[in-house]
Design an enzyme around this catalytic site. Sequence first.
Site, mmCIF file in Angstrom:
data_model
loop_
_atom_site.group_PDB
_atom_site.id
_atom_site.type_symbol
_atom_site.label_atom_id
_atom_site.label_comp_id
_atom_site.label_asym_id
_atom_site.label_seq_id
_atom_site.Cartn_x
_atom_site.Cartn_y
_atom_site.Cartn_z
ATOM 1 N N ILE A 1 -3.826 -9.044 3.155
ATOM 2 C CA ILE A 1 -4.728 -8.877 3.788
ATOM 3 C C ILE A 1 -4.792 -7.230 4.494
ATOM 4 O O ILE A 1 -5.764 -6.787 4.888
ATOM 5 C CB ILE A 1 -4.667 -9.706 5.075
ATOM 6 C CG1 ILE A 1 -6.366 -10.016 5.718
ATOM 7 C CG2 ILE A 1 -3.827 -9.124 6.289
ATOM 8 C CD1 ILE A 1 -7.010 -10.346 4.972
ATOM 9 N N SER A 2 -3.724 -6.524 3.996
ATOM 10 C CA SER A 2 -3.582 -5.285 4.218
ATOM 11 C C SER A 2 -3.926 -4.222 3.380
ATOM 12 O O SER A 2 -3.475 -4.042 2.384
ATOM 13 C CB SER A 2 -2.177 -4.992 4.868
ATOM 14 O OG SER A 2 -2.005 -3.545 4.612
#
Length: 228
Positions: free
Chosen positions: A15-16
């Site tokens: 998600i980063s």
Amino acid sequence: MAKSKIRVDLFYDVISPYSWVAFELLCRNRSVWNSMQLNLRPFLLGAIMKESGNKPPMFVENKSRYMMNEFALLNKYYQIPLKIPSNFTELAIKKGSLRAMRFVTATDLVTNSTQTEHVSRELWKRIFTNEPGLDISEESSFREVADKLAFESSLFERILKAMDEDETKQRLKQNTEEALREGAFGAPTILVHKADTTHMLFGSDKIELLAFLLGEKYMGPLTEHSKL
Ligand code: GSH
């Protein structure tokens, strides 16, 4: 005599977006920096934020606006086709990355780490190269990733089953706890295990510092392995 390798752990969450940048830079340099033994270590950024008392950059308005501009530049500089999709908050906060990171961890265990890189990259691509970004929490999304990578259906079924097994949950938890013990507060977190000292680096922009710790030369953003 050949120099012994230095273990470099890349702790990341798909998600980063900055984790994607670090991941590509380390993969690009893996065969250039002979002294580096790269280990991909999936962890949970949400737990890192919570336990370290930090908060995601998107909750700070100016930081979030800054990041949008920076990604346009990073995209060109690193030639990684990364864009923050308009539904990023929904994907990151409402849906979260727990299922995705269990999928990555299960893949790591079931395939003996041979497919971890490919599965991680496909998940990043789903979010950060589509508008709107594509889901990374549903079984059907994982099936699409497996199809893209031409996994046998029996392999995919084994990974799916492993996602809900204790070993997978524990491995993801252990990775997250280890990063926290070393002082992690965000992603990517890089641990460089040099002799008896472990150095922790935060961010994809620490690539030159990493080269320095490894005693290697940083040859710039692109290597012959830059094609995604
Ligand atoms: N300057 C770093 C880089 O270039 O990689 C920024 C990395 C970053 O902002 N990572 C986010 C984070 O964990 C997740 S995508 N931020 C925590 C913080 O900035 O304290």
